[in-house]
Design an enzyme around this catalytic site. Sequence first.
Site, short mmCIF file in Angstrom:
data_model
loop_
_atom_site.label_atom_id
_atom_site.label_comp_id
_atom_site.label_asym_id
_atom_site.label_seq_id
_atom_site.Cartn_x
_atom_site.Cartn_y
_atom_site.Cartn_z
N ASP A 42 0.85 -1.18 0.00
CA ASP A 42 0.00 0.00 0.00
C ASP A 42 0.90 1.24 0.00
OD1 ASP A 42 -2.27 1.55 0.09
OD2 ASP A 42 -2.46 1.44 2.26
N ASN A 419 27.99 -37.24 17.50
CA ASN A 419 26.64 -36.71 17.29
C ASN A 419 26.22 -35.72 18.35
OD1 ASN A 419 25.73 -37.89 14.88
ND2 ASN A 419 25.42 -39.86 15.89
N ASP A 423 28.92 -32.57 16.47
CA ASP A 423 27.90 -32.28 15.47
C ASP A 423 27.00 -31.13 15.91
OD1 ASP A 423 28.40 -33.90 13.37
OD2 ASP A 423 26.66 -35.19 13.62
#
Length: 583
Positions: A42, A419, A423
């Site tokens: 707008d 992990n 990681d």
Amino acid sequence: ALSSIVTIVLAFGTQKMAREHAVIRKLQAVEGLGSVSVICSDKTGTLTKNEMTIEQYYIGGETFAAENLLECPKGERFLKYSLLCNDASIQDGVEIGDPTETAFVKAGEQNGIYTGPLREGTPRIGEVPFDSDRKLMSTVHEIDGKQYIITKGAVDVLVGRSLMIETVSGTEPMTETWRNKIFDKNMAFAGEGLRVLAVGYREIDRAQIGTEDEKDYIFLGMAAMMDPPREESKAAVAECIRAGIKPVMITGDHKVTAAAIAKRIGILKDESEACEGADIETMSDAELKDFVEHISVYARVSPEHKIRIVKAWQEKGNIVSMTGDGVNDAPALKQADVGVAMGITGTEVAKDAASMVLTDDNFATIVKAVENGRNVYRNIKSSIQFLLSGNFGAILAVLYASIAGLPVPFAPVHLLFINLLTDSLPAIALGLEPHRKDVMDEKPRQKDESILTRDFLAKIVTEGLSIGVMTMIAFMIGYTSEGALLGSTMAFGTLCTSRLFHGYNCKADRPVLFKKGFFNNIYLQGAFLIGFVLITGVLTIPALHGIFSVTTLNITQLFTVYGLAILNIPVIQCLKAIRFKLR
């Protein structure tokens, strides 16, 4: 770690956007913003300041500067009537109501006419509220013993409903000559970027009125007001265009006014790129789909037009952002991929329908949110690249050992350690990488583009290969020296440390070694330090050896592990430099 990383990164992204006046209501909008290729905005209050000030008047065939209004014989009547047919007010310096209407209130106060006493002395006894389809507002008042309907609204609509015109010398019939004069002046005002409203009146014999009574007026005059563009709008539009995003202005204003503002801020280059809602009224959806690509400004549009414009862009494969503030804008905000509601002037219905709310109603905030969205997506990709390339390196090492008939290089506890620590922590830290401006130099990604592109997979393979090779070199050194346990220990240490160093490789697509910003991520520094201390502790503290299935490394073996791990940085940076140069 991927699911938690994505959630954490998106959550931090929403926090950053909220600090920059963009409140995210739907989490997926953060990523969607990074893909936006069309922003339909707008004009009033978003691209402009929404601070209307009357600059000129046209009354009785003559033009008057705002400060000279009372020099016109009909000027006082025009001002009083515009204040009576008006819902705005100013209380203790605070403007209450529509900015267009408050412009008249400010003009009245500048000329010594105040809304309070005027409205008390001439109370409203009937009304027909403003409607965007009629483009008119009407009220009924008793003035000098007679009842009058006073109407203000769009010039073309009011002139079409007028039979007479108030001139400096008296009232005359509204001839074709007068209509042409008014329309020419209206076009001249609009060409200067001014918004124009007209006022008309007539005597009426009842207070209860309807839309059928809005006719047969005496045309009183016009007021031309300026809503200046925001200083930051021009820079934000330029940023959009640089980023491959098409900015589109959608407004209820006159086409010439909208075009003048759009040219000033860089949205419009040629008049042919502007049209009115009536131009698309008779188009089929297929015709509109081909039409929208060539249009940058839509004037005099209805809520239905907005939905069709958004759909047409979406059917062309674009991700569309749409801004709105009114109840009628809600369907278009729902239809858009990223609906953006105004936090200051927006209705609750518009906010509920939107994915994002601007607390400052500023177009530049949308562009900033797009930049943040792109950075969030880039950071998520960096985390994925880190995870997949590191895991691919481990897979290659195990695969090589299996093919070569060697002992398995990793114990299950090694993989669990990798992990949980080497990681997850660096991957989360990469997701919180500081945002960079250069994302706006890229084009928006395609709507159906996979995250695993050919180039992305090539990076994962080459970087994983480097990590895998270094890991197996460490394994073979230990295996040929003292057997499988030492080989496994050195391979485990090299893989863990390689992945810690590899976090720095994943910061950017281009080589960044020894460049500014290489060490600018405090979270990555922390993740590296924690991981490095932990893996060093596992490799050097005898009490931990039984738990982690490793053996003690002497100083030479330990530095061999570190050396092979850190060697991944220059190798992968060289690969990046080659790839960047070839690109």
